[in-house]
Design an enzyme around this catalytic site. Sequence first.
Site, short mmCIF file in Angstrom:
data_model
loop_
_atom_site.label_atom_id
_atom_site.label_comp_id
_atom_site.label_asym_id
_atom_site.label_seq_id
_atom_site.Cartn_x
_atom_site.Cartn_y
_atom_site.Cartn_z
N THR A 33 -3.11 5.21 -4.09
CA THR A 33 -2.03 5.94 -3.39
C THR A 33 -0.68 5.70 -4.06
OG1 THR A 33 -1.92 4.09 -1.83
CG2 THR A 33 -3.17 6.02 -1.14
N THR A 34 -0.47 4.52 -4.62
CA THR A 34 0.78 4.24 -5.35
C THR A 34 0.74 4.94 -6.71
OG1 THR A 34 0.86 2.08 -4.25
CG2 THR A 34 2.35 2.43 -6.10
N ASP A 52 0.85 -1.19 0.00
CA ASP A 52 0.00 0.00 0.00
C ASP A 52 0.89 1.24 0.00
OD1 ASP A 52 -2.58 1.40 0.35
OD2 ASP A 52 -1.73 1.94 2.28
#
Length: 535
Positions: A99-100, A66
């Site tokens: 988020t990446t 994550d």
Amino acid sequence: MSSATRASTSSGKGDTKRSDDKQRDIRLTNLVAARSVADAIRTSLGPKGMDKMITDSGGDVIITNDGATILSKMEVRHPAAKMLVELSKSQDIEAGDGTTSVVVIAGALLEKAEELLEKGIHPMALSDAWKLAAAKSCSILRGMSYPVQLRDKSQLIKSAVTSLSSKVVSQYSNLLAPLAVDAVMHVIDEKSTNVDLREIRVVTRLGDTIENTELINGLVFNQEASKGAGGPTRIENPRIALVQFQISPPKTDMENQLVVGNQQEIDRIARDEKKYILNIVKKILKCKCNVILLQKSILRDAVNILGAHYLAKKNIMVIKDIERDEMSFIARSLGCKPVASPDHLTEDKLGFAQLAEEVYTSGGRIVKITGVANPGKTVSILVRGSNNLVLEEAERSLHDALCVVRSLVKERSIIAGGGAPETQVSVQLAKYAETLGGLDAYCVQAFADALEVIPYTLAENAGLNPIKIFTKLRKAHSAANNAQKDFGIDIKKGDISDMYKNDVIQPLLVNLNAINLATEFVRMILKVDDIITTR
């Protein structure tokens, strides 16, 4: 012109030159620092992305892919790199997923910005052109999206499954995705435009496997029932009181002490203590309460041995050490009111349910309250896991799935995944750039090229030939009438295919946010020309 005037003029030019060099060096330093952080997590993108093992000074280990978790745990010193960490947090708060992706896109934009600055393009001109490109990108994304109804549960589950496909616990996505959808649908109504995830309480308990994770329409407590004095562990038709007072004798202030001189005084103190506790128990019995939820106390025992003994004799279940910040959620869930004093305890402040029981699990005992008579719009999820690493990752993955469903409540549109939106935007932006003139066209084209990093990285991380796959994908997206706009990289087949038909879908909000936040971040970095440290 006199020699003095010429000297001052040349000196002024020299100062400007040195100032320009300094600004360029600082800008370059910022770009390189932020890019190095982006490159560190690029390998974590997609379903076949690698996981990172994070260790801290205390020896604790976290295994995750994550982006927000990895960046939040990294020890970053450079101010520009810290801004990139904040960027990932913003995406996590707003959309919960991607988020990446947002960091990888920002890294690619920084690389293009570096190239354009080297060619002499002014940072402000580049910043304005990229603002235009981001706005156009959002309109292209909206054009290729599909509306979704909250009643269509299958579409919501597919979106949650796509989010979970890149996680460590991806093999359990068919269990966690419906669970996340059910939890969100329980706390909203048809007209809701947002979801307060604080209404969904996630409780983790070590033991069993993730397959034993369950949604509980009621409450679950990590604590076991207090049975030191032989109290009950199962109550049918419980009448529940949420109390903030202590069932134990008051203590003196820390600076004071009580000196007892003889046996009669000791007996009198014991009698007074007994009388004090009996008085509280009588008030509890008066309102016919048979389950007590006791707030944790730091000043004295929430319930002492004598209090527990009297309550056990009257068949009253006691669950103690309830955290202060959980009181509001419990009150909303059970439809009861917190009581701060025994004198204020009345029947109208109680909560009612069908069953309160202590349940044995391999990780210890827990208490469940089910069949609540006046339930609020809250829900509890009990997450199980065989070890702490899996349990923590399951909790993070479930949070991402809940955020994906929340994104669909906020922006009720879905979009194909697998790199399809980024490729479509890249192809359409390149066409748009041709209609512009001058510098803007050049900068928008660079923005379009930067977005290619997502499909390229997806292919690379999956062990495919990225150049071959991406060339094929771009050709599909260049087809007439956008007939193949949903084509993306199918990791399972090792080829390109229609991702919408393959049920690889995600919320539109995730992509919109990722492009907007990444562009804002890079524009902010471009406008910085000096770093000033203060004490």
